[in-house]
Design a protein around this motif. Structure first.
Motif, short mmCIF file in Angstrom:
data_model
loop_
_atom_site.label_atom_id
_atom_site.label_comp_id
_atom_site.label_asym_id
_atom_site.label_seq_id
_atom_site.Cartn_x
_atom_site.Cartn_y
_atom_site.Cartn_z
N GLU A 142 0.82 -1.20 0.00
CA GLU A 142 0.00 0.00 0.00
C GLU A 142 0.86 1.26 0.00
OE1 GLU A 142 -2.97 -0.73 3.10
OE2 GLU A 142 -3.80 1.20 2.50
N PRO A 143 0.53 2.33 -0.67
CA PRO A 143 -0.63 2.56 -1.53
C PRO A 143 -0.36 2.21 -3.00
CG PRO A 143 0.58 4.59 -1.31
CD PRO A 143 1.38 3.52 -0.59
N PHE A 144 0.73 1.48 -3.26
CA PHE A 144 1.08 1.19 -4.65
C PHE A 144 0.29 0.02 -5.20
CE2 PHE A 144 4.76 3.36 -2.82
CZ PHE A 144 4.84 4.43 -3.68
N VAL A 173 6.95 6.19 1.19
CA VAL A 173 5.52 6.36 0.92
C VAL A 173 4.74 5.14 1.38
CG1 VAL A 173 3.80 6.70 -0.86
CG2 VAL A 173 5.98 7.89 -1.00
N GLU A 174 5.26 3.95 1.04
CA GLU A 174 4.57 2.72 1.43
C GLU A 174 4.56 2.57 2.94
OE1 GLU A 174 4.44 -1.17 2.96
OE2 GLU A 174 6.39 -0.27 2.58
N GLY A 175 5.70 2.86 3.59
CA GLY A 175 5.77 2.73 5.05
C GLY A 175 4.80 3.69 5.74
N LYS A 204 0.42 5.50 9.20
CA LYS A 204 -0.84 6.22 9.29
C LYS A 204 -1.99 5.33 9.75
CE LYS A 204 0.11 9.92 6.04
NZ LYS A 204 0.05 10.24 4.60
N LYS A 205 -1.71 4.05 9.98
CA LYS A 205 -2.74 3.13 10.43
C LYS A 205 -2.68 2.99 11.96
CE LYS A 205 -3.40 0.50 6.31
NZ LYS A 205 -3.38 -0.79 5.68
N PRO A 206 -3.76 2.47 12.55
CA PRO A 206 -3.76 2.33 14.02
C PRO A 206 -2.58 1.50 14.52
CG PRO A 206 -5.91 1.79 13.10
CD PRO A 206 -5.02 2.06 11.95
N PHE A 220 5.09 4.61 16.25
CA PHE A 220 6.26 4.41 15.38
C PHE A 220 6.46 5.65 14.51
CE2 PHE A 220 5.01 0.15 16.48
CZ PHE A 220 6.21 -0.51 16.63
N ALA A 221 7.69 5.83 14.05
CA ALA A 221 7.98 7.02 13.25
C ALA A 221 9.17 6.74 12.34
CB ALA A 221 8.29 8.20 14.16
#
Lengths: 233, 257
Positions: B35-37, B182-184, B190-192, B197-198
């Motif tokens: 995701e999002p690819f 972008v995928e990470g 951005k998910k619960p 994490f960062a």
């Protein structure tokens, strides 16, 4: 066409050697645990009271009735989903891929071995049991001296099959990040984009291991089942 | 006899397809765990930037994309085994992969970064000593972790897909991962599950490992298809189709410099 040169690179040889060790460790530990637990379970399995044989029957029924890959996924990925499990005392163990794989293998072999032993106990000739009773053996002594030793011996040929099947089942460990023999081959496959050579090499190692195991069981059968062999003179 | 006739007809039609200069159908290999690819929507449809981009390129070439799903680690072998004709799956163009396949020009370029619990590590290789770093098997990120983090004492653990990496990060079996930025971000941070994490440290730079952006991989010598895709990439960059797909997913131009 085929190019096996990558297999003899020192790094890759070491990968296979480490993989072999991992496979053997998984196999031996799970077999030892599984066999140790299966003996008392087999005794319960042939008990008359449903309270005793019921739970064991359910256990072997469920484990033998579901794929091991699924059980491994449930243990490794499934359990870690719950915070309760992650905060529990068991987590240091359950967070280890090798522990999860060994556990899944042990639970499996234990279920099959239990049924195998229970079958052998049931198949003991009535004459032997009656003879034991007639000399006044208690139930415990009867199991310890007559039923179990005889059942264990007669299970040997079937158990050798189980051991070989377990050896092959260890390859599932590669699905939870472990680098066993299959995992090593998988690594080379994804590094060199060549599937045939690394997997063929892995298959050969399994074949050699199987050959070794079968030889060991031949020897054991020759020794412990000699009394069942037809008279040669 | 009837069976024979049918199979002869089938064989003829197949060879006919192979002979055609530009096939009407292009089979596209894709790993739908990125995701999002490329990922699967709730109803099981393939969605993502790679999918939309592939469809746009196929449309430009007056062809139809047929998607074939494939695990990442087997994605190049399956291309060479002719399970499909092209890989449009965020594959970085690297010199090592060029030994096995041909690439088109890049169709996007985003950098990779280290992801870990916020504040847990500094991001330098030394700070990862003894840490468990999960990576996607056969990815450029795995190569990077093996080259820079493993010698500093990190344990690099390869996984079959990024979802398993994120599961184990969340479960605490892993301390970090190297992922496409972008995928990470979309697939995890951005998910619960990505809470706490960062991204740690700067964008990772090593062109010998990360290559020259993501391209479309083709079997060696499949020049007709390669030229077709290259022309189509240029065309959709020029006619605004690329921008339309890009803006659906990103607020920056993913094509890169």
């Amino acid at each position: 066409m085929l190019d096996f040169t990558m297999l003899i690179e020192p790094d890759n040889l070491k990968l296979y050697a480490d993989g072999l060790l991992t496979t053997l460790k998984l196999l031996l530990v799970s077999l030892a645990c599984g066999l140790a637990v299966s003996v008392p379970l087999a005794v319960l399995r042939v008990a008359r009271s449903p309270l005793l044989y019921g739970p064991v029957w359910l256990y072997t029924y469920v484990i033998r009735g579901t794929p091991m890959l699924l059980q491994l996924y449930l243990i490794y990925y499934g359990l870690s989903q719950f915070a309760v499990v992650r905060d529990s005392l068991a987590w240091p163990l359950l967070s280890e891929a090798s522990f999860c794989a060994t556990l899944a293998l042990a639970i499996n072999t234990c279920a099959y071995t239990t049924e195998m032993l229970a079958g052998a106990i049931r198949a003991t000739s009535h004459g032997e049991v009656e003879a034991a009773k007639s000399v006044g053996m208690s139930r415990a002594t009867l199991y310890r001296r007559i039923l179990l030793p005889s059942a264990l011996r007669r299970s040997l040929p079937a158990y050798s099959n189980e051991v070989v099947m377990m050896l092959h089942a260890t390859s599932l460990a590669s699905t939870v990040t472990l680098l066993d023999i299959t995992g090593a081959a998988d690594r080379l496959y994804s590094t060199y984009y060549m599937p045939f050579e690394p997997f063929l090499a892995a298959a050969l190692i399994y074949l050699l291991l199987t050959w070794g195991l079968v030889r060991v069981f031949r020897k054991l059968e020759g020794r412990y089942l000699a009394y069942l062999a037809p008279r040669s003179h | 006899m009837k069976k024979l006739a049918v199979s002869v007809a089938l064989a003829l039609s197949c060879s006919g397809l192979a002979l055609a200069e530009q096939p009407k159908q292009i089979r596209i290999g894709v790993d739908a765990t990125y995701e999002p690819f490329a990922s699967k929507s709730a109803d099981g449809k393939l969605v993502g930037f790679d999918i939309d981009m592939a469809n746009a390129l196929c449309a430009q070439m007056k062809a139809k994309c047929v998607f074939v799903e494939q695990d990442w680690k087997g994605i190049i072998p399956a291309l060479n085994a002719k399970k499909y004709d092209a890989i449009i799956s965020s594959m970085s163009i690297t010199d090592e992969r060029k030994k096995a396949v041909d690439f088109t020009d890049k169709y996007y370029h985003t950098p990779s970064r280290l992801i870990a619990k916020a504040g847990s590590v500094k991001g330098t290789p030394d700070s990862l000593n003894g840490k468990r770093i999960g990576v996607l098997k056969a990815s450029t990120q795995e190569k990077y972790a093996q080259k820079y983090y493993a010698p500093a004492g990190a344990i690099v653990v390869p996984y079959d897909n990024t979802q398993q990496v994120y599961l184990d990060l969340n479960a605490g079996r892993l301390d970090g991962t190297v992922a496409d930025s972008v995928e990470g971000s979309t697939g995890f941070l951005k998910k619960p599950e990505g809470k706490g994490f960062a991204f740690i440290g700067p964008v990772l730079a090593d062109q010998t490992i990360f290559g020259y952006g993501a391209g479309i991989a083709l079997r060696k010598g499949d020049d007709a298809l390669r030229n077709g895709f290259n022309g189509a990439i240029k065309a959709i960059r020029a006619n605004g189709t690329y921008k339309k797909v890009n803006d659906k997913y990103f607020n920056f131009d993913a094509y890169g410099a």
